[in-house]
Design an enzyme around this catalytic site. Structure first.
Site, PDB file in Angstrom:
ATOM      1  N   LYS A  72      71.379 -39.438  -2.057  1.00 26.63           N
ATOM      2  CA  LYS A  72      72.140 -39.906  -0.895  1.00 26.63           C
ATOM      3  C   LYS A  72      72.901 -38.744  -0.266  1.00 26.63           C
ATOM      4  CE  LYS A  72      70.605 -42.876  -0.171  1.00 26.63           C
ATOM      5  NZ  LYS A  72      69.624 -43.686  -0.846  1.00 26.63           N
ATOM      6  N   ARG A  81      62.388 -44.785  12.923  1.00 25.85           N
ATOM      7  CA  ARG A  81      61.075 -44.456  12.360  1.00 25.85           C
ATOM      8  C   ARG A  81      60.680 -43.014  12.631  1.00 25.85           C
ATOM      9  NH1 ARG A  81      58.144 -49.127  10.986  1.00 25.85           N
ATOM     10  NH2 ARG A  81      56.374 -47.757  10.707  1.00 25.85           N
ATOM     11  N   GLU A 105      70.189 -41.098  -7.729  1.00 26.03           N
ATOM     12  CA  GLU A 105      70.347 -41.763  -6.431  1.00 26.03           C
ATOM     13  C   GLU A 105      71.571 -41.209  -5.692  1.00 26.03           C
ATOM     14  OE1 GLU A 105      68.536 -43.360  -4.600  1.00 26.03           O
ATOM     15  OE2 GLU A 105      69.784 -44.503  -3.235  1.00 26.03           O
ATOM     16  N   GLU A 161      70.466 -36.131   1.442  1.00 27.00           N
ATOM     17  CA  GLU A 161      69.677 -36.536   2.603  1.00 27.00           C
ATOM     18  C   GLU A 161      70.510 -36.769   3.857  1.00 27.00           C
ATOM     19  OE1 GLU A 161      67.531 -40.294   2.487  1.00 27.00           O
ATOM     20  OE2 GLU A 161      68.989 -41.106   1.108  1.00 27.00           O
ATOM     21  N   HIS A 181      71.093 -27.760 -21.067  1.00 26.34           N
ATOM     22  CA  HIS A 181      69.825 -27.054 -21.257  1.00 26.34           C
ATOM     23  C   HIS A 181      69.489 -26.172 -20.064  1.00 26.34           C
ATOM     24  CE1 HIS A 181      69.025 -29.271 -24.940  1.00 26.34           C
ATOM     25  NE2 HIS A 181      69.629 -30.270 -24.321  1.00 26.34           N
TER      26      HIS A 181
HETATM   27  C1  F6R Z   1      66.211 -42.595   0.566  1.00 29.09           C
HETATM   28  C2  F6R Z   1      65.096 -43.376   1.074  1.00 29.09           C
HETATM   29  C3  F6R Z   1      63.737 -43.015   0.627  1.00 29.09           C
HETATM   30  C4  F6R Z   1      62.911 -44.288   0.378  1.00 29.09           C
HETATM   31  C5  F6R Z   1      61.454 -43.916   0.074  1.00 29.09           C
HETATM   32  C6  F6R Z   1      60.620 -45.134  -0.248  1.00 29.09           C
HETATM   33  O1  F6R Z   1      67.416 -43.074   1.035  1.00 29.09           O
HETATM   34  O2  F6R Z   1      65.264 -44.273   1.841  1.00 29.09           O
HETATM   35  O3  F6R Z   1      63.758 -42.196  -0.490  1.00 29.09           O
HETATM   36  O4  F6R Z   1      63.473 -44.978  -0.688  1.00 29.09           O
HETATM   37  O5  F6R Z   1      60.918 -43.256   1.176  1.00 29.09           O
HETATM   38  O6  F6R Z   1      60.639 -46.024   0.818  1.00 29.09           O
HETATM   39  P1  F6R Z   1      60.221 -47.523   0.641  1.00 29.09           P
HETATM   40  O7  F6R Z   1      61.234 -48.174  -0.230  1.00 29.09           O
HETATM   41  O8  F6R Z   1      60.192 -48.088   2.008  1.00 29.09           O
HETATM   42  O9  F6R Z   1      58.874 -47.508  -0.022  1.00 29.09           O
END
Ligand code: F6R
Length: 611
Positions: free
Chosen positions: A488, A27, A484, A491, A507
């Site tokens: 990935k 977190r 996506e 990040e 473009h």
């Molecule tokens: C990327 C990732 C973030 C979440 C975003 C939304 O790997 O994990 O982009 O998808 O922060 O999070 P949630 O789904 O928890 O609302």
């Protein structure tokens, strides 16, 4: 986004708090801290991971005591320094010995700070949380619960807090508004935490606090009130997951574990919802609203990041299968641009955590404007799930890796069921639904086959991992997958990557392509295959190196690209469930090769609970 954990009971608090912090480190992991009450309040803080805090505690000879609070931080106000790490204390002059941990943002901290400075308070950090600690201290008249209630009446913003006071060694006060907070209920003990991962090792009985609730806990009992001290009810429920689900097992990283869990996650997601014999889809959570959904004039999917990408796939699905005009929007943009919500608008919030601040706020905004609110959420009992009129849980199990993988698949799978469920109540033939669901039930097995290519994907990735700029291109259903794949990669490996519709490349972005630039194409057999082949030629003729995700048995593409990852053939609407998987593995291997911390990438945290 900041993990908080607090303990009051009869056992030593610090090992329980440390273990909780480790479980919640995903977190936030800029810095960590702990305060334990044993007569005096002892506070330890450290920049870096929880392990750094552990060293500090060891150096100080350990903290003894059965009441304590601890925090792992994702910086919002103030840099990553020890002074800014939590817990924060009130003004020492007052002699109360109050300490606070906080997740969220106190929006009016500047005004409150001015007031407190005028009263002579001296601040030692740049954080909004210290302002709250001082305010509680300023309002303390011998009753911590009352002081917290009084302080929170003055506060705007979001918070989940836990507070202790030297003068009340048998009391822990916790409160929540807009940031998640749970209380694990054990025998003569309570564990307060931002999520259940810090609780399940000790008890499976827990209370999810509602917004504006203040909880006062001693070792034998608790009570819950609002900030005006009126009693509010709190329901104890059984937590749905166990320790096994949140342990790494034999995997090196949560991300890899979760990528490999995807086949099983999808099976669980479909279980009991898809009846292959009758071709029926049963979505208990929205049954009551099926008619409203089928009559919807417009559907708007909202989310952020990976969830938004799932929403983009959902947009295609809803228009294709249910023929309802559909949009998808960043929740953060939707809520602030005075959106038009007409009668018959259904807003569908997609979120793994169910706590993303922008998604939650956008959903509330849409509801206020009269929309029906549906949630596609993974975490049971989360804020978004409680805010919706109806919903479908993803049921993919806890996702710990900061980079979302199995939740994306769950979101797309649920969106597919939702679109087919709605379509069936409009124009979609029973046969068509049955065929699609039958093919979707084969997807878990297909993913298992794709996962077997992990080594080949690693070897191919190794040939390009030194390149600092990548493009990801796709069309139709594979366009969100391109986004996506790029997300990935950037990040977790910090490689710059952009995803876009393959046609868009011409473009402007085509100017980026030079000798050897890796360009990943989603090039499965579908209605846009020929167009994608042309785009591949355009890239190759400018020196780009093409990595394709293609349909098994497609001999034609093999000679046209430099690398190819294979996925089994499935109908077009199901392709994102497969094409994303090689891209997850590509990002994972690239990050490892670049020496990155895959599960805790820099600057990120799971669950963005601040706007
Ligand atoms: C990327 C990732 C973030 C979440 C975003 C939304 O790997 O994990 O982009 O998808 O922060 O999070 P949630 O789904 O928890 O609302």
């Amino acid at each position: 986004m900041c993990g908080i954990v607090a303990y009051i009971g009869r056992r030593e608090a610090s090992p329980i708090l440390l273990e909780g912090l480790k479980r919640m480190e995903y977190r936030g992991y800029d810095s960590a801290g702990m305060a334990v009450l044993d007569g005096d309040l002892r506070v330890g803080r450290a920049v870096g991971r929880v392990a750094a805090l552990e060293e500090v505690l060891e150096r100080e000879g350990g903290f003894e005591g059965t009441l304590g609070i601890a925090h792992t931080r994702w910086a919002t106000h103030g840099g990553v320094t020890e002074a800014n790490a939590h817990p924060h204390r009130d003004d020492g002059r007052l002699g109360h010995g109050i300490a606070v941990i906080h997740n969220g943002i106190i929006e009016n901290h500047a005004t409150l700070k001015r007031y407190l400075v005028e009263k002579g308070h001296v601040f030692t950090s740049e954080t909004d949380t210290e302002v709250l600690a001082h305010l509680i201290g300023e309002l303390y008249r011998g009753d911590l619960e009352k002081a917290v209630q009084s302080a929170l009446r003055e506060v705007t913003g979001a918070y989940a807090i836990a507070v202790v006071c030297e003068k009340e060694p048998d009391v822990l006060v916790a409160a929540r508004k807009g940031s998640p907070l749970m209380i694990g209920v054990g025998k003569d003990e309570y564990i307060v935490a931002s999520d259940s991962s810090a609780i399940v090792a000790h008890t499976t009985q827990a209370i999810t606090l509602d917004d504006y609730t203040v909880a006062r806990l001693d070792r034998e009992s608790f009570r819950t009130t609002n900030v005006d001290n009126d009693p509010v009810s709190a329901e104890i429920r059984e937590l749905e997951y166990d320790l096994g689900q949140i342990d790494l097992g034999s995997y090196e990283h949560y991300m890899l574990k979760e990528i490999h869990e995807q086949p099983e996650a999808l099976r669980l997601c479909m279980k009991g919802r898809v009846d292959l014999r009758s071709g029926q889809i049963v979505l208990g959570g929205i049954n009551q609203f099926a008619r409203d959904l089928a009559r919807a004039k417009r559907v708007i999917f909202i989310g952020q990041g990976t969830a938004l990408h799932a929403g983009m796939v959902a947009e295609y699905l809803m228009e294709d299968l249910a023929k309802i005009p559909t949009d998808v929007e960043f929740a953060s943009e939707f809520r602030y641009r005075n959106p038009i919500v007409e009668e018959g608008t259904v807003v569908v919030a997609i979120s793994q955590s169910g706590e993303t601040a922008d998604t939650l706020a956008a959903l509330q905004e849409a509801k206020q404007r009269g929309a029906m609110a549906i949630g596609l959420v993974n975490v049971v009992g989360s804020s978004i799930s409680r805010e919706t009129d109806a919903g479908v849980y993803l049921r993919v199990g806890p996702e710990i890796g900061v980079a979302s993988t199995k939740a994306f698949l769950g979101q797309v799978c649920v969106a597919t069921m939702l679109a087919a469920f709605t379509g069936r109540r409009r124009f979609l033939a029973a046969e068509a639904v049955r065929d699609l669901m039958e093919r979707m039930s084969e997807v878990p097995g297909h993913i298992e086959r794709i996962l077997e290519q992990s080594d080949a994907i690693r070897d191919a990735t190794a040939r390009y991992v030194e390149r600092d700029n990548w493009l990801f291109l796709g069309r139709g259903y594979n366009y969100p997958v391109a986004l996506e794949g790029a997300l990935k990669l950037k990040e977790i490996s910090y490689i710059h990557a952009e995803g876009m519709p393959a046609a868009e490349m011409k473009h402007g972005p085509i100017a980026l392509i030079d000798e050897g630039m890796p360009v990943v194409f989603l090039a499965t057999r579908n209605s846009q295959y020929d167009k994608v082949l042309s785009n591949i030629e355009e890239v190759r003729s400018r020196g780009g190196h093409v990595i394709a995700v293609a349909t098994e048995g497609d001999e034609e593409i093999r000679d046209r690209v430099h690398e190819v990852f294979w996925v089994p053939d499935v109908p077009e609407p199901l392709q994102p469930l497969l094409t994303v998987v090689p891209l997850q593995l590509l990002a994972y291997h690239a990050a490892l090769m670049r020496g990155r911390d895959v599960d805790k990438p820099r600057n990120l945290a799971k669950s963005v609970t601040v706007e």
